[in-house]
Design a protein around this motif. Sequence first.
Motif, PDB file in Angstrom:
ATOM      1  N   ASP A 289     -70.377 -84.569  47.469  1.00  0.00           N
ATOM      2  CA  ASP A 289     -69.901 -85.560  46.691  1.00  0.00           C
ATOM      3  C   ASP A 289     -68.339 -85.881  46.950  1.00  0.00           C
ATOM      4  O   ASP A 289     -67.979 -87.042  46.969  1.00  0.00           O
ATOM      5  CB  ASP A 289     -70.071 -85.378  45.267  1.00  0.00           C
ATOM      6  CG  ASP A 289     -71.610 -85.565  44.876  1.00  0.00           C
ATOM      7  OD1 ASP A 289     -72.357 -86.155  45.287  1.00  0.00           O
ATOM      8  OD2 ASP A 289     -71.602 -85.218  43.676  1.00  0.00           O
ATOM      9  N   ILE A 290     -67.748 -84.828  47.272  1.00  0.00           N
ATOM     10  CA  ILE A 290     -66.140 -85.142  47.433  1.00  0.00           C
ATOM     11  C   ILE A 290     -66.142 -85.754  48.961  1.00  0.00           C
ATOM     12  O   ILE A 290     -65.370 -86.905  49.110  1.00  0.00           O
ATOM     13  CB  ILE A 290     -65.403 -83.658  47.763  1.00  0.00           C
ATOM     14  CG1 ILE A 290     -65.281 -83.216  45.874  1.00  0.00           C
ATOM     15  CG2 ILE A 290     -64.028 -83.924  48.233  1.00  0.00           C
ATOM     16  CD1 ILE A 290     -64.535 -81.798  45.924  1.00  0.00           C
ATOM     17  N   VAL A 291     -66.744 -85.075  49.847  1.00  0.00           N
ATOM     18  CA  VAL A 291     -67.047 -85.756  51.427  1.00  0.00           C
ATOM     19  C   VAL A 291     -67.247 -87.387  51.169  1.00  0.00           C
ATOM     20  O   VAL A 291     -66.544 -88.123  51.576  1.00  0.00           O
ATOM     21  CB  VAL A 291     -68.061 -85.021  52.264  1.00  0.00           C
ATOM     22  CG1 VAL A 291     -68.138 -85.946  53.353  1.00  0.00           C
ATOM     23  CG2 VAL A 291     -67.396 -83.816  52.414  1.00  0.00           C
ATOM     24  N   THR A 292     -68.251 -87.754  50.191  1.00  0.00           N
ATOM     25  CA  THR A 292     -68.811 -89.219  49.998  1.00  0.00           C
ATOM     26  C   THR A 292     -67.633 -89.933  49.435  1.00  0.00           C
ATOM     27  O   THR A 292     -67.208 -90.886  50.257  1.00  0.00           O
ATOM     28  CB  THR A 292     -69.980 -89.070  49.286  1.00  0.00           C
ATOM     29  OG1 THR A 292     -70.973 -88.387  49.907  1.00  0.00           O
ATOM     30  CG2 THR A 292     -70.480 -90.646  49.063  1.00  0.00           C
ATOM     31  N   ARG A 293     -66.990 -89.347  48.517  1.00  0.00           N
ATOM     32  CA  ARG A 293     -65.784 -90.120  47.990  1.00  0.00           C
ATOM     33  C   ARG A 293     -64.706 -90.653  48.756  1.00  0.00           C
ATOM     34  O   ARG A 293     -64.038 -91.403  49.029  1.00  0.00           O
ATOM     35  CB  ARG A 293     -65.461 -89.570  46.745  1.00  0.00           C
ATOM     36  CG  ARG A 293     -66.417 -89.572  45.535  1.00  0.00           C
ATOM     37  CD  ARG A 293     -65.684 -89.366  44.173  1.00  0.00           C
ATOM     38  NE  ARG A 293     -66.902 -89.528  43.009  1.00  0.00           N
ATOM     39  CZ  ARG A 293     -66.268 -89.647  41.802  1.00  0.00           C
ATOM     40  NH1 ARG A 293     -65.215 -89.534  41.379  1.00  0.00           N
ATOM     41  NH2 ARG A 293     -67.209 -89.673  40.823  1.00  0.00           N
ATOM     42  N   LEU A 294     -64.311 -89.114  49.606  1.00  0.00           N
ATOM     43  CA  LEU A 294     -63.226 -89.316  50.483  1.00  0.00           C
ATOM     44  C   LEU A 294     -63.507 -90.316  51.704  1.00  0.00           C
ATOM     45  O   LEU A 294     -62.725 -91.104  51.954  1.00  0.00           O
ATOM     46  CB  LEU A 294     -63.100 -87.969  51.035  1.00  0.00           C
ATOM     47  CG  LEU A 294     -62.107 -87.805  52.177  1.00  0.00           C
ATOM     48  CD1 LEU A 294     -60.532 -88.104  51.680  1.00  0.00           C
ATOM     49  CD2 LEU A 294     -62.045 -86.286  52.810  1.00  0.00           C
ATOM     50  N   THR A 295     -64.846 -90.120  52.408  1.00  0.00           N
ATOM     51  CA  THR A 295     -65.000 -90.949  53.273  1.00  0.00           C
ATOM     52  C   THR A 295     -65.037 -92.497  52.945  1.00  0.00           C
ATOM     53  O   THR A 295     -64.624 -93.463  53.829  1.00  0.00           O
ATOM     54  CB  THR A 295     -66.479 -90.377  54.259  1.00  0.00           C
ATOM     55  OG1 THR A 295     -67.403 -90.374  53.290  1.00  0.00           O
ATOM     56  CG2 THR A 295     -65.755 -89.036  55.040  1.00  0.00           C
ATOM     57  N   THR A 296     -65.767 -92.712  52.040  1.00  0.00           N
ATOM     58  CA  THR A 296     -66.026 -94.157  51.379  1.00  0.00           C
ATOM     59  C   THR A 296     -64.556 -94.600  51.092  1.00  0.00           C
ATOM     60  O   THR A 296     -64.497 -95.927  51.714  1.00  0.00           O
ATOM     61  CB  THR A 296     -66.831 -94.160  50.308  1.00  0.00           C
ATOM     62  OG1 THR A 296     -68.105 -93.598  50.533  1.00  0.00           O
ATOM     63  CG2 THR A 296     -67.149 -95.524  49.940  1.00  0.00           C
ATOM     64  N   ALA A 297     -63.725 -94.046  50.402  1.00  0.00           N
ATOM     65  CA  ALA A 297     -62.732 -94.574  50.091  1.00  0.00           C
ATOM     66  C   ALA A 297     -61.563 -94.738  51.404  1.00  0.00           C
ATOM     67  O   ALA A 297     -61.022 -95.897  51.301  1.00  0.00           O
ATOM     68  CB  ALA A 297     -61.886 -93.810  48.995  1.00  0.00           C
ATOM     69  N   ALA A 298     -61.653 -93.719  52.226  1.00  0.00           N
ATOM     70  CA  ALA A 298     -60.784 -94.136  53.508  1.00  0.00           C
ATOM     71  C   ALA A 298     -61.214 -95.117  54.268  1.00  0.00           C
ATOM     72  O   ALA A 298     -60.748 -96.173  54.909  1.00  0.00           O
ATOM     73  CB  ALA A 298     -60.908 -92.757  54.346  1.00  0.00           C
ATOM     74  N   ALA A 299     -62.524 -95.562  54.424  1.00  0.00           N
ATOM     75  CA  ALA A 299     -63.042 -96.502  55.157  1.00  0.00           C
ATOM     76  C   ALA A 299     -62.888 -97.784  54.562  1.00  0.00           C
ATOM     77  O   ALA A 299     -62.507 -98.761  54.998  1.00  0.00           O
ATOM     78  CB  ALA A 299     -64.654 -96.515  55.429  1.00  0.00           C
ATOM     79  N   GLY A 300     -62.951 -97.831  53.271  1.00  0.00           N
ATOM     80  CA  GLY A 300     -62.521 -99.167  52.363  1.00  0.00           C
ATOM     81  C   GLY A 300     -61.153 -99.259  52.150  1.00  0.00           C
ATOM     82  O   GLY A 300     -60.789-100.409  51.223  1.00  0.00           O
TER      83      GLY A 300
END
Length: 450
Positions: A97-108
């Motif tokens: 979940d940390i990976v998901t939040r990190l990558t999603t926030a960075a991409a957006g």
Amino acid sequence: MNHKDSKGGRKVKKIIVWLLAAAAAGSLAACAGQEGGAQQNAAAEAKGKAEADDGESVSIWCWDETFNIPAAEAAADIYREKAPDFQVEITNLSFDDIVTRLTTAAAGGQEDTFPDIMLMSDTNIKKFVTLYPEYFADLTESGIDFSQFADYKVEAGTVNGRVYGVPFDNGASIAVYRTDLLEKAGLTVEELADLTWDEYIEKAAPVVEKTGLPMLITADNNQLINCMLQSSGYWYFEEDGTLNLKNNEGLRAVFETYKKLMDTGILQIRADMESYYSSFFDGSAVGMMNACWIMNTLKKDESLSGKWAIANMPRFSDIEGASNSGNTGGSSWIVMNTENKELAIDYLNHTFAGSPELYNELLKEISAVATYLPAKDQPNYQESQPFYGGQPVFKMILEYSDTVPRVNYGIYTAEAADAVKTALTEYRTGAADLDAALEQAEQNVSFLMQ
């Protein structure tokens, strides 16, 4: 980093897509059977933000309510001696979940959603700092004394000569043996310490003959492979990040030794983690080699108290710089480039990077073994442990961890580990010779790195 304009931008995009897909799959699995988990996390975050208005506070993303979370809370208790109103806002998230939040926030472009601190597995630090360097705080000149930690842990959080991670838990390798079973073969655990692999095989083979049991067991995964490989001073990558499998001196030694252990009956593979753990307690093996965190599992059967003892693992005698200590697993605290980063750094500097007393408490409360070297002088580290026949095992582990070789985990460790596991199976079963198995593994990983 400008992902659109940087060299290798297509590679970065490929990695981001892969990370999002892998994390999403992991998150779905983790969420199964956990109704209301998302709502609970959201409520906890809202509560933490409300509390932050009442005084100084740092936000943390981490996992495990029995280990990492109580460690962060205990650290906050110590920091409150300096700042009485200090609070930590902890959001309990799996690493997926940390990976998901990190990558999603960075991409957006939503970096304002990042916490001040996140926990990250050591083998992933280089990957994410390489992908998103602008989001992570450089701690090299932060005032944290990284010389007080095991060298290999500092290296895990170092990218291009700059340090980004504050080391936390210890994944140093140990060999653990049933002393009552060793006695049947006329051996003591002291005779199994500080050996080369050739010396070890010479001593272990009679144990197999006399007891009818394997000397070692391992699960069908990369844990033993990684312990052996890092102890050799090699990893899947060179210091500059170049893939190195086919001509890797350490990896070739691991393959040859692993096969020899299997062929002599010294090592047996268990098909899954359940059968691996069961073998700890049912007397179907003399011992195992793994990271020191395996000791928490051993203590689940108190009837075996006094019948276990530890030693370091053997070393590769023909490899310069090889050690009797390896590593697998472990994590570090990462500071994000938020407006609150100075407070976050100060919190870590006075606790995980500056308080032997914290580690003394964590060892007693949650069995968290440090990589912070001054902790070895604390009372709980000095104590002999009746469960392990009176050995001061935690002091011993800290001493082992100080000799684990530094390696570069790179950004494709997971992909390389999968390919190596397949190659080892082909080699030890005779489906391929050593050169062919490693060459195919290198080709497979090279393709994924394009």
